[in-house]
Each structure stands twice: as structure tokens, then as C-alpha cells.
Design an enzyme around this catalytic site. Structure first.
Site, PDB file in Angstrom:
ATOM      1  N   GLU A   1       0.802  -1.233   0.000  1.00  0.00           N
ATOM      2  CA  GLU A   1       0.000   0.000   0.000  1.00  0.00           C
ATOM      3  C   GLU A   1       0.829   1.275   0.000  1.00  0.00           C
ATOM      4  O   GLU A   1       0.514   2.219  -0.704  1.00  0.00           O
ATOM      5  CB  GLU A   1      -0.931   0.045   1.230  1.00  0.00           C
ATOM      6  CG  GLU A   1      -1.988  -1.010   1.255  1.00  0.00           C
ATOM      7  CD  GLU A   1      -1.649  -2.076   2.256  1.00  0.00           C
ATOM      8  OE1 GLU A   1      -0.467  -2.484   2.292  1.00  0.00           O
ATOM      9  OE2 GLU A   1      -2.534  -2.513   2.992  1.00  0.00           O
TER      10      GLU A   1
ATOM     11  N   TYR B   1       1.844  -6.195  12.862  1.00  0.00           N
ATOM     12  CA  TYR B   1       0.677  -5.502  12.319  1.00  0.00           C
ATOM     13  C   TYR B   1      -0.175  -4.921  13.444  1.00  0.00           C
ATOM     14  O   TYR B   1      -0.458  -5.597  14.441  1.00  0.00           O
ATOM     15  CB  TYR B   1      -0.143  -6.476  11.484  1.00  0.00           C
ATOM     16  CG  TYR B   1      -1.230  -5.844  10.674  1.00  0.00           C
ATOM     17  CD1 TYR B   1      -0.956  -4.776   9.824  1.00  0.00           C
ATOM     18  CD2 TYR B   1      -2.534  -6.314  10.743  1.00  0.00           C
ATOM     19  CE1 TYR B   1      -1.950  -4.202   9.067  1.00  0.00           C
ATOM     20  CE2 TYR B   1      -3.543  -5.746   9.983  1.00  0.00           C
ATOM     21  CZ  TYR B   1      -3.240  -4.691   9.149  1.00  0.00           C
ATOM     22  OH  TYR B   1      -4.238  -4.122   8.398  1.00  0.00           O
TER      23      TYR B   1
ATOM     24  N   ASP C   1      -2.221  -5.304   3.251  1.00  0.00           N
ATOM     25  CA  ASP C   1      -2.456  -5.807   4.603  1.00  0.00           C
ATOM     26  C   ASP C   1      -3.430  -6.977   4.596  1.00  0.00           C
ATOM     27  O   ASP C   1      -4.260  -7.129   3.687  1.00  0.00           O
ATOM     28  CB  ASP C   1      -3.007  -4.687   5.488  1.00  0.00           C
ATOM     29  CG  ASP C   1      -1.950  -3.627   5.781  1.00  0.00           C
ATOM     30  OD1 ASP C   1      -0.755  -3.896   5.580  1.00  0.00           O
ATOM     31  OD2 ASP C   1      -2.346  -2.508   6.192  1.00  0.00           O
TER      32      ASP C   1
ATOM     33  N   ARG D   1      -3.322  -3.695  13.484  1.00  0.00           N
ATOM     34  CA  ARG D   1      -4.779  -3.825  13.530  1.00  0.00           C
ATOM     35  C   ARG D   1      -5.116  -5.266  13.899  1.00  0.00           C
ATOM     36  O   ARG D   1      -5.100  -6.157  13.066  1.00  0.00           O
ATOM     37  CB  ARG D   1      -5.408  -3.432  12.195  1.00  0.00           C
ATOM     38  CG  ARG D   1      -5.246  -1.947  11.882  1.00  0.00           C
ATOM     39  CD  ARG D   1      -6.066  -1.511  10.685  1.00  0.00           C
ATOM     40  NE  ARG D   1      -5.874  -0.096  10.441  1.00  0.00           N
ATOM     41  CZ  ARG D   1      -4.985   0.412   9.580  1.00  0.00           C
ATOM     42  NH1 ARG D   1      -4.225  -0.419   8.874  1.00  0.00           N
ATOM     43  NH2 ARG D   1      -4.857   1.700   9.413  1.00  0.00           N
TER      44      ARG D   1
ATOM     45  N   HIS E   1      -4.747 -12.739  14.015  1.00  0.00           N
ATOM     46  CA  HIS E   1      -3.429 -12.123  14.126  1.00  0.00           C
ATOM     47  C   HIS E   1      -2.902 -12.232  15.549  1.00  0.00           C
ATOM     48  O   HIS E   1      -3.636 -12.484  16.485  1.00  0.00           O
ATOM     49  CB  HIS E   1      -3.490 -10.635  13.753  1.00  0.00           C
ATOM     50  CG  HIS E   1      -4.151 -10.366  12.444  1.00  0.00           C
ATOM     51  ND1 HIS E   1      -4.619  -9.129  12.093  1.00  0.00           N
ATOM     52  CD2 HIS E   1      -4.428 -11.178  11.396  1.00  0.00           C
ATOM     53  CE1 HIS E   1      -5.146  -9.180  10.888  1.00  0.00           C
ATOM     54  NE2 HIS E   1      -5.053 -10.419  10.453  1.00  0.00           N
TER      55      HIS E   1
ATOM     56  N   GLU F   1      -9.748  -4.656   4.373  1.00  0.00           N
ATOM     57  CA  GLU F   1      -9.393  -3.566   3.461  1.00  0.00           C
ATOM     58  C   GLU F   1      -8.236  -3.985   2.565  1.00  0.00           C
ATOM     59  O   GLU F   1      -8.236  -3.708   1.362  1.00  0.00           O
ATOM     60  CB  GLU F   1      -9.021  -2.316   4.266  1.00  0.00           C
ATOM     61  CG  GLU F   1     -10.160  -1.715   5.061  1.00  0.00           C
ATOM     62  CD  GLU F   1     -11.306  -1.232   4.191  1.00  0.00           C
ATOM     63  OE1 GLU F   1     -11.048  -0.598   3.150  1.00  0.00           O
ATOM     64  OE2 GLU F   1     -12.469  -1.493   4.550  1.00  0.00           O
TER      65      GLU F   1
ATOM     66  N   ASP G   1      -6.003  -7.651   6.399  1.00  0.00           N
ATOM     67  CA  ASP G   1      -7.375  -7.469   6.871  1.00  0.00           C
ATOM     68  C   ASP G   1      -8.308  -7.310   5.674  1.00  0.00           C
ATOM     69  O   ASP G   1      -7.908  -7.467   4.515  1.00  0.00           O
ATOM     70  CB  ASP G   1      -7.465  -6.270   7.818  1.00  0.00           C
ATOM     71  CG  ASP G   1      -6.944  -4.988   7.165  1.00  0.00           C
ATOM     72  OD1 ASP G   1      -6.717  -4.971   5.937  1.00  0.00           O
ATOM     73  OD2 ASP G   1      -6.755  -3.994   7.895  1.00  0.00           O
TER      74      ASP G   1
END
Length: 665
Positions: free
Chosen positions: A8, A321, A94, A323, A368, A98, A96
Site C-alpha cells: 500500500e 501488524y 495488509d 490492527r 493475528h 481492506e 485485513d
């Protein structure tokens, strides 16, 4: 050309490129490359005649319109050129929802028929090599969950916001998570306005031992109550200032309090009981997203400031990570945390077995690890080369992770009871026996209580009374960013990745405003919350919002489909509520100001009393108004007081501003 890896952010791309070396080209997509149209100009020509085109979503089929924003077209062109020359394309956004959606849209734009995902939770050479060995296909369930979330947010925002424009006024916004969070702070603000204080007394005396300690009167006997009645305390009263039902306590007058204090002064008290118990405090679990955001207050960082620093640390290869809602650690991390604790404090710093933590949140997604230092050999904060907020946040994460594997802190807690005539007094003290994890986290425990001397039942000691203290019960405390995150998590509103943005949106829209470290609700915020609660209650109710989040989790897990989810919550639910909603201007009584109301008007919020209505100055927080200030606003004589200068001598912007006077229309 070799392998193209797409992430990203440019910072992440540079770090990964340096670790992967030759044979890899790493580029950044700069976040999402496709989204719903943000303006009429972005709507493709073939859709513009559709009645739902401005939504960007067909509300009957939930088919979205995706476009490449103008600012991303150059990025997409470059990535297409690189993908056309590459032997292999790995989508490494990532892990997740998104990130999965970013990879999906990239694969469609780049013409990659069978996209391959490369996922990792830390940016280290070992983690990247492991990710290269364990690539996987795109998870279309995660993509569907992200698309469902994006569609429902668009439908809610575009469906509810126009209602606010017609009722409250201005270009206001509503949202699935934002509105429920606003309701939490608005309800707390209304509770503050409804609050009526009650007065109670604290009678204390110094017990002249060596060293002396302070005891508090807890009960008083009388002819009417030979067993004694407890003295009223704050917790005995309701928010209306009345005693709670069924509570039997002694409510003292100021005269009685003074008389009791004078009675104790100079008399001897007898120790009637001494209880010593050992208590243990366990270290807190490693950080998850929400607890890291809450801890940011210790560093004077907002939730967004903490997450921005954590993002930089993750992309720089310093932490895993950021999140996650799982406090669990991998076996490698458990080993390294114990090794660090032993290095710092010796073998006795860790228990015989590693500590593993599980979440108490039933809606958690535990795929995670917790947030921890990256790698299998952790850098001490002083050895990172970091500075500023990045160093502060890394230190917080490092210490919390290491401390989570250390031994308990052990205390001796002493509770002593004394009598002096008709009065019973009590005191508590605590002594630290074994520091355990507190060797590393010195401030991770409430302030220590007083230390009591060795005492035995039957001993007698003189008292020296302190002046009696008249106290008032306290109004409900406003939320801070940290406590609002905690409340949102408990209520199931949003997910860890949304908290910081939600808080930022509430402040950007001027629905809430920082008053010191606390979130005060503006007049616009109160009127928006009032309107939504009356006309579109679903978007403000915690249970409804939490159920929506659980539905997204079901989509992500493949338990339901995107269309079934959206049909249930939009077609069969929220859209019908929106259709029935009126656009009546909200009119809200201010319970702390008799006969005074807050009303929405075309020119902004108005203060209304006795048939008079004047604009409320935008800098005024309704809950902070007293009757004198309200009268001054209605009479046109109100002026804003300059705020005190900061300790540096520099005034705040509000303090520098000229006093503003209001005049009736």
C-alpha cells in the site's frame, strides 16, 4: 523481469524492497485504487441516467459502481506496465478486509486472473521469506465483507445525511459507526446536564502512631441505631441527588460533622481488628488495537496520533501488524519476551510457564497476534534510533509485551478497624513485597496507598482530628478519546481499525470538541443526536450497530452472503426507517437550565427561553452554560472570556481571539 510485489505505502515498499533484494520489484498502490464515485463527475456515462446513479450503488441489487479516482490513474498505469513485464505478481497489501479488497481491485485492473496473496504480520526478512513460501489465493469472503461494509456505509451516509440537512441544517453527515459513537457521548452529556449534586461529609483523623496514619469514620452508633449506621458516601446517591432506594445511611449536617470531628480530637481510639492479606496483580495482556489507542493518552497522543505512529513503526519493521483484536503471542514471541525480561531483571523475573492471553470480546477476530516488537530478536527502545512519538509508542509496546511475561506484583494489604466512643474508623494500607512486572512498568498501577505500622487488636492511640470535609457527588465524567474507544469496543460499535477515524470524524464535523482531554458535545452534535434518536433510531442503537458488525463478520467467514446481509439490514430494515423519517427540526430541553431549550434553525442552533430565540454562539458548549450566561446570550450582552495563557506564555487561539458579542435578531 522478476516478481512484482504490490503493497500500500511507499515507506512499506522501500523497506520490503531492501529486505527482498534482487529479483523483486516492490511498488505501492497508495491505498485503494478503486472506490465508489465521490462526485457526479466521476460517475461513468453509462450509469448517469439511472435514478440511483448518485449513490454509486444500485439499492435493489447492491451492485456497486467502481471507478479509479483521478489521483490514482497514474499509479494504476505504472502498475499495469510493471505487471505486464513481470514473471509473477504478488499482492501484498495488509491481511485485513481492506487489504484483501485492495488486492482484489488491483488484480481486476491489472488483468491478473488468479491473484496470489502474500501476507505477513511483520516486516522482517524472516517473515517475508516465510510469506513467500506460503502464498495463498485471494479470500473472496473477506472481499465480500469489505464491499458490504462500503456499500452499507454509502447507503447509510447518503440516506441519512440529507435528513439532517433538512432538519438540523448545514452540510452535516451521518454514518453507521459515527452516529452510534455520537450517541454514546451525547447520552453522557445529557446525563451531566440532568445531574443534581448531593452533599456528604468525610470525617478523618490522624492516628498518632509512629509513623502516623489517617483513618476515616465509617459508622456512627446512636440510641436510635445501636448497631450503627454507615456515613453516607458518594455511591449512596442517584444522579438526581437523592438517596438510592433501600439505602440506610447517616446523612450528616455540617453541624453534626463539626461536632463529631471535635469529639474525636484528642481522644484515644482502640484497634479492634487488623487483617493482613496477600494480594497479587497480574500484568496486563499485550496490546491490541483498542488498548493501544487507549494507552496513547499516557503519551498525550490522540487515537489517530497513536495509530499513525504505529503505522510508521509497522512499515519500518519495528512492530507487528497494528490492527488486531487478539492479545495472543506466538511461541517465538513468548520465548523472546521471556528472554528480554530475564536479560533485564534476571531469571526470577519470569514465571515457570509462559503466559498466554485470550480475548474477552466475543466479536474478536483472532487471526493475528497481539501488537509486539517485530522479529525473533527484539531491539530495546534505546537501540532503535527512533525519536519523538515513534519512540514513545515503540517503548510502550516493547514494555507492555515484555511485562506480560513477567511475574505478578505481590502486596501485603492491611485493613485496620478502630473505635472511639460511638464512632468506628477504618484505614487501609498496602506494602509492595515483590515488584514483579512493576520493575518494568513503574506507572502501571494505581498510586500506592498509605503504609500502616505494625498494629495489634487492643492497642490504643490518640487521635488528632482533621477539619471535616464537605463533598459533593460528581457528575458523570465526559469521555476521553481513550474511554470512548473502550466504550465503543464494549458496545460492539465499529472495529479496532475504525476507532481512530471515527473519533477524528466526530471532531472534524464539530459534533464534539476537546475540552482539555475530554470530549464535550457541541450544540450541533446534540441536535444531530436528538434528531437521529427520534427519527432514525436504528443507527444510534448499540445493539443494532453491534449486530451489523456481527453480520459483516459472518460475511467474512462465509456464513452468509453479501447480498443477504445487505438485504436484511438495508432493504428490510434501515431503508424503511429512513423513508418514514420526518424532517422536523429537533427541539431539545436543556435540563440544567429551567425553561430553556436548544432548537435547530436555518441560521444554526438557537437558544430558546420564554418565547425568545437567539443564535447560540458556536464556541459555547451547551452543557457548560449556567443560568447567568444563558441570560446574557438571550439579552445580547454575552462576551467570550479569554482562556488562560499556556504555561509557555503563548495564548491559545481562542484566548487571542477578540471577545464576541451576540445581538438578538
Amino acid at each position: 523481469m522478476a516478481t512484482l510485489v504490490i503493497v500500500e505505502s511507499p515507506a512499506k515498499a522501500r523497506k520490503i524492497a531492501g529486505l527482498l533484494g534482487a529479483g523483486f520489484v516492490v511498488r505501492a498502490s497508495l491505498g485503494h485504487v478503486r472506490d465508489l464515485p465521490g462526485s457526479k463527475a466521476e460517475i461513468p456515462e453509462r450509469y448517469r441516467a439511472e435514478p440511483w446513479a448518485n449513490l454509486g450503488v444500485n439499492p435493489e441489487t447492491f451492485a456497486p459502481i467502481y471507478v479509479v479516482p483521478a489521483g490514482k490513474q497514474a499509479t494504476v498505469r505504472e502498475l499495469r506496465q510493471l505487471a505486464a513485464r513481470a514473471d509473477r505478481v504478488l499482492f501484498a497489501s495488509d491481511m485485513d478486509r481492506e487489504g484483501e479488497a485492495i488486492s482484489y481491485h488491483l488484480s481486476r485492473l491489472l488483468g491478473v486472473e488468479q491473484p496470489t496473496r502474500m501476507v505477513f504480520t511483520e516486516i522482517t526478512r524472516e517473515a517475508l521469506q516465510a510469506a513467500l513460501r506460503s502464498t495463498r489465493p485471494l479470500d473472496l469472503h473477506l472481499v465480500a465483507a469489505q464491499e458490504a461494509r462500503r456499500v452499507i456505509d454509502r447507503l447509510v451516509g447518503y440516506g441519512v445525511s440529507p435528513l439532517l440537512w433538512g432538519s438540523v441544517g448545514g452540510k452535516l453527515s451521518a454514518g453507521r459507526v459515527q452516529s452510534a459513537a455520537l450517541m454514546l457521548v451525547a447520552q453522557r452529556e445529557m446525563a451531566r446536564m440532568r445531574f443534581r449534586p448531593a452533599t456528604f461529609w468525610s470525617i478523618r483523623a490522624d492516628v498518632l502512631t509512629r509513623p502516623k496514619f489517617t483513618a476515616t469514620v465509617t459508622r456512627v452508633r446512636s440510641s436510635e441505631h445501636p448497631q450503627g449506621l454507615p456515613i453516607a458516601r458518594s455511591g449512596d446517591y442517584t444522579q438526581d441527588g437523592a438517596l438510592k432506594a433501600g439505602v440506610q445511611v447517616l446523612e450528616m449536617t455540617d453541624g453534626q460533622a463539626s461536632a463529631l470531628s471535635a469529639y474525636l480530637d484528642g481522644r484515644e481510639a482502640t484497634v479492634t481488628s487488623v487483617d493482613v492479606t496477600e494480594t497479587r496483580t497480574r500484568p496486563a495482556p499485550p496490546f491490541i488495537t483498542s488498548t493501544l489507542q487507549q494507552a496513547g493518552g499516557r503519551l498525550n497522543l490522540s487515537a489517530k496520533g497513536v495509530m499513525d505512529a504505529a503505522q510508521r513503526l509497522y512499515e519500518g519493521g519495528y512492530i507487528t501488524y497494528m490492527r488486531t483484536d487478539s492479545p495472543a503471542l506466538s511461541d517465538e514471541a513468548l520465548t523472546e519476551a521471556r528472554r528480554e525480561a530475564t536479560r533485564l531483571f534476571g531469571p526470577g523475573a519470569v514465571p515457570a510457564q509462559p503466559r498466554q492471553y485470550a480475548t474477552r470480546n466475543p466479536g474478536a477476530q483472532e487471526a493475528h497476534e497481539a501488537i509486539r516488537p517485530a522479529g525473533t530478536s527484539w531491539r530495546a527502545p534505546a537501540a532503535t534510533g527512533l525519536s519523538g512519538a515513534d519512540l514513545d509508542v515503540y517503548t510502550l509496546i516493547y514494555q507492555r509485551t515484555v511485562a506480560s511475561q513477567m511475574t505478578d506484583a505481590v502486596f501485603d494489604r492491611t485493613a485496620v478497624t478502630l473505635t472511639c466512643g460511638a464512632a468506628t474508623l477504618g484505614a487501609q494500607g498496602r506494602v509492595l513485597k515483590e515488584a514483579g512486572f512493576r520493575q518494568l512498568l513503574q506507572d502501571d498501577d494505581p498510586k500506592d496507598e498509605q503504609r500502616l505500622p505494625a498494629l495489634a487488636a487492643g492497642q490504643r492511640f490518640p487521635l488528632k482530628a482533621r477539619p471535616p470535609e464537605g463533598k459533593k457527588t460528581s457528575a458523570p465524567t465526559r469521555f476521553t478519546e481513550a474511554t470512548l474507544v473502550q466504550a465503543m469496543e464494549k458496545a460492539g460499535i465499529g472495529r479496532p481499525s475504525t476507532y481512530a477515524q471515527t473519533l477524528a470524524t466526530l471532531q472534524t464535523r464539530d459534533y464534539v470538541r476537546l475540552s482539555g482531554r475530554h470530549l464535550a458535545v457541541t450544540a450541533v452534535g446534540l441536535l444531530v443526536a436528538t434528531y437521529l434518536a427520534r427519527q432514525v433510531p436504528d443507527v444510534t442503537q448499540q445493539g443494532f450497530t453491534a449486530t451489523m458488525e456481527a453480520g459483516l463478520d459472518d460475511v467474512a467467514a462465509g456464513k452468509t452472503t453479501r447480498v443477504a446481509y445487505l438485504t436484511r439490514f438495508w432493504t428490510d430494515g434501515l431503508s424503511q426507517t429512513i423513508r418514514r423519517a420526518s424532517r422536523d427540526a429537533p427541539n431539545l430541553p436543556l435540563p440544567h437550565l429551567d425553561g430553556t431549550r436548544l432548537r435547530a434553525a436555518g441560521s444554526g442552533p438557537h437558544l430558546v427561553r420564554a418565547g425568545q430565540s437567539v443564535p447560540l454562539p458556536p464556541q459555547v458548549i451547551p452543557a457548560d452554560l449556567d443560568d447567568t450566561q444563558a441570560s446574557a446570550i438571550l439579552q445580547g450582552t454575552w462576551t467570550e472570556k479569554a482562556r488562560p495563557a499556556r504555561r509557555t506564555g503563548e495564548k491559545t487561539s481562542a484566548g487571542r481571539a477578540r471577545s464576541r458579542k451576540t445581538t438578538p435578531p
